[in-house]
Enzyme design. Structure first.
Site, mmCIF file in Angstrom:
data_model
loop_
_atom_site.group_PDB
_atom_site.id
_atom_site.type_symbol
_atom_site.label_atom_id
_atom_site.label_comp_id
_atom_site.label_asym_id
_atom_site.label_seq_id
_atom_site.Cartn_x
_atom_site.Cartn_y
_atom_site.Cartn_z
ATOM 1 N N ASP A 259 0.855 -1.194 0.000
ATOM 2 C CA ASP A 259 0.000 0.000 0.000
ATOM 3 C C ASP A 259 0.884 1.233 0.000
ATOM 4 O OD1 ASP A 259 -2.293 1.898 0.702
ATOM 5 O OD2 ASP A 259 -3.300 -0.042 0.756
ATOM 6 N N HIS A 313 -2.778 3.717 -4.172
ATOM 7 C CA HIS A 313 -2.172 2.988 -3.051
ATOM 8 C C HIS A 313 -0.745 2.527 -3.405
ATOM 9 C CE1 HIS A 313 -5.872 2.911 -0.649
ATOM 10 N NE2 HIS A 313 -6.502 2.744 -1.793
ATOM 11 N N GLU A 384 -9.976 3.343 -5.341
ATOM 12 C CA GLU A 384 -9.696 4.668 -4.789
ATOM 13 C C GLU A 384 -8.636 5.451 -5.558
ATOM 14 O OE1 GLU A 384 -11.021 4.090 -0.161
ATOM 15 O OE2 GLU A 384 -8.924 3.700 -0.631
#
Length: 598
Positions: A259, A313, A384
């Site tokens: 991440d 990420h 995201e």
């Protein structure tokens, strides 16, 4: 030999006594109470009030062994079931196994030998590692595997038949399964058909003298996502989760291993990624570590699916690229103000405008292809993506302008779709010896039903949805022919309730969450994101609620949580016995007095 001081020795004695007390309080021969099954419930009665002819059992676990339609089993079997009402005493030393009717392939035998070892170890834990009471009863386990296939996938047959019968001093168990995984599940079920019995000279186990069970899962994907990048999770903590998962027949560990916060996975091709991305040199998963987890999981009936999240990420770990002459492989890394550049700090997204990115990622995907078992898939993340980051990066804006694109959402969606198409090709190329496999992406703007068909083929992509249970997204994607894995955000996000405006979902809420039963729905996953969790709080945040997910995905029963309390409490007890630290879910009075606290 080391000499132990009197103070140290006293401390060791206290620790040992405390440990024995904690273990034995799970299920002991209580001097005050006895239990009896009446109308499917174990009723508690004070020992001094018992009549001479009343047959009450010494412990609650002994009672639950003989009480209710499903006895102590978790998850419940999905096929015909018949449990006897008599028990026999056994000890692990008197158990023998026979595989003579199973394939002789080395991998099959290795799997069965390890499964046997785990089974015996589980029984030893059940009687507090003190199973030495004298008994002449022998337990013979005959395992008949019909195929030599040891590949675990969505098409693997995990069903089994278990028949248990007794005669004189012998108990015989016959297990029939198409695969070793079905046999493993059968042994898990068999391990739950026991309860401890205590004697002054040691312990033994009570086991049902007869049982007939036909069983198999409703969903082929029964998963748990573990985020090991926000906070590093040690190998021992991961193995504990796998032990718990095996006990409830969950079969997929979705390992979110990278991440923006950290990149703890060792890469052979680019060791600088870990050097810059790991929290410390001691918080790294080596290639050997990951292979060990794959092997540990497989012997517990569990696949490991690694997730390499991209293009968002992706922050820490990629800072070395400019000094290596590769330009910015990732942009917005650790930049502020973070709210304008990402969902949560630290920021970082891959840079699709830099052609070097794909050269580097080709080798990274080759590392993943060499790491995971043949035929296993990769989760490609894809959630995201924050368009504000790309919009604030001049080289990306210029790249879009050269393609006669602007800075609207559809332009960034096209850029994202281009990235996804490129990395899928890289992944296929890294696995050139195998036929193209499906991959998994999180639901996102790219999987919006209005645009998904422009970017993602339903033949290659499986979508993992993470929306609330009342949202229509899963049904819309199913209409378009996409296969789904469902992670209901407002029931199966087990990290919720400890930050922001999120809510805590108790085990009843978790259990009562039903997902769509459709041939395109592979199953579901509960998720633990670790922004506010580390290995010291992992067990209690996850368990025993994850056990509720296990029964929902294995059996999908047409009952609600109010009907399963006794079995659920027994399963929590079982998790503690096996070395986990699940949170408490009710006062122990409620455990001892079934149905009184609803």
């Amino acid at each position: 030999m080391k000499t132990v001081t009197s103070e140290t020795g006293f401390l060791l004695i206290i620790i040992a006594v405390s440990f024995h007390y904690v273990m034995c309080t799970l299920d002991v021969s209580d001097s005050l109470y006895r239990f009896r099954c009446i109308k499917g419930k174990c009723i508690r009665k004070h020992r001094e009030s018992l009549g001479d002819t009343e047959q009450y059992m010494e412990t609650l676990n002994q009672c639950r062994l003989l009480c209710g339609e499903y006895g102590p089993l978790w998850p419940i079997p999905t096929g015909p079931l018949r449990l006897g009402q008599e028990t026999k005493e056994i000890i692990p030393d008197n158990i023998s196994f026979d595989y003579s009717n199973s394939p002789e392939e080395a991998e099959v035998r290795r799997y069965l030998n390890e499964t046997q070892r785990i089974f015996v170890k589980t029984l030893l834990k059940e009687c507090n590692r003190n199973c030495n009471h004298t008994t002449t009863t022998n337990l013979f386990v005959f395992i008949n595997i019909r195929t030599g296939d040891t590949t675990l996938s969505w098409s693997t047959n995990e069903s089994y038949e278990l028949h248990l019968r007794s005669n004189d001093d012998n108990i015989e168990v016959y297990i029939t399964a198409l695969t070793v995984f079905g046999a493993r599940h059968a042994l898990e079920t068999l391990s739950q058909l026991v309860a401890s019995k205590y004697y002054p000279d040691g312990n033994c186990l009570l086991i049902l003298s007869t049982a007939h069970i036909s069983d198999g899962p409703v969903y082929p994907h029964r998963g748990f996502l573990l985020d090991a990048a926000r906070n590093f999770i040690s190998l021992n903590a991961i193995k504990r989760q796998l032990d718990g998962m095996a006990s409830v027949k969950l079969n997929v560990l979705h390992w979110h291993i990278t991440d923006s916060q950290s990149f703890p996975l060792e890469l052979v091709s680019f060791p600088l990624v870990t050097k810059h991305g790991a929290y410390s040199g001691n918080q790294v998963y080596s290639q050997q570590d990951v292979r060990m987890i794959f092997d540990y999981a497989k012997h517990r009936g569990i696949r490991v699916i690694l997730e390499f999240d991209a293009p968002a990420h992706a922050g820490n770990g990629w800072q070395w690229a400019p000094s290596a002459g590769l330009g910015n492989l990732s942009v917005c890394v650790n930049e502020q103000p973070w709210r304008k550049l990402c969902i949560e700090p630290p920021c970082g997204q891959f840079n699709p405008a830099n052609p070097n990115l794909y050269t580097v990622l080709q080798e990274v995907y080759a590392d993943f292809a060499n790491l995971i078992p043949p035929g296993e898939i990769l989760h490609m993340g894809g959630d995201e993506v924050f368009f504000g980051c790309w919009n604030a990066t001049q080289e990306i804006v210029d790249y879009l302008a050269k393609q006669r694109k602007g800075r609207e959402q559809e332009d960034f969606l096209d850029l994202w779709g281009e990235f996804q198409s490129n990395v899928l090709e890289l992944w296929d190329r890294a696995r050139f010896d195998d036929a193209p496999l499906s991959t998994i992406l999180w639901s996102s703007h790219l999987t919006d039903p209005n645009v998904i068909e422009k970017y993602l083929s339903n033949g290659r992509y499986i979508i993992q949805t993470w929306v609330e249970g009342d949202k229509d997204l899963p049904k819309q994607l199913l209409k378009k022919g996409y296969r789904l894995i469902i992670s209901t955000k407002n029931a199966w996000y087990l990290d919720h309730g400890f930050w922001g405006i999120t809510s805590y979902y108790n085990w009843r809420k978790v259990y009562n969450n039903r997902i769509i039963n459709n041939s395109l729905v592979l199953g579901g996953e509960a998720c633990i994101w670790t922004e506010f969790i580390d290995e010291h709080s992992l067990d209690s945040r996850t368990w025993p609620r994850l056990a509720a997910v296990g029964e929902r995905l294995w059996a999908n029963p047409n009952i609600d949580a109010s009907k399963v309390e006794a079995r659920f409490y027994r399963q929590r007890n079982r998790l503690i016995t096996r070395g986990l630290n699940p949170e408490a879910v009710t006062p122990y009075w409620c455990v001892q007095n079934e149905g009184e606290c609803q």
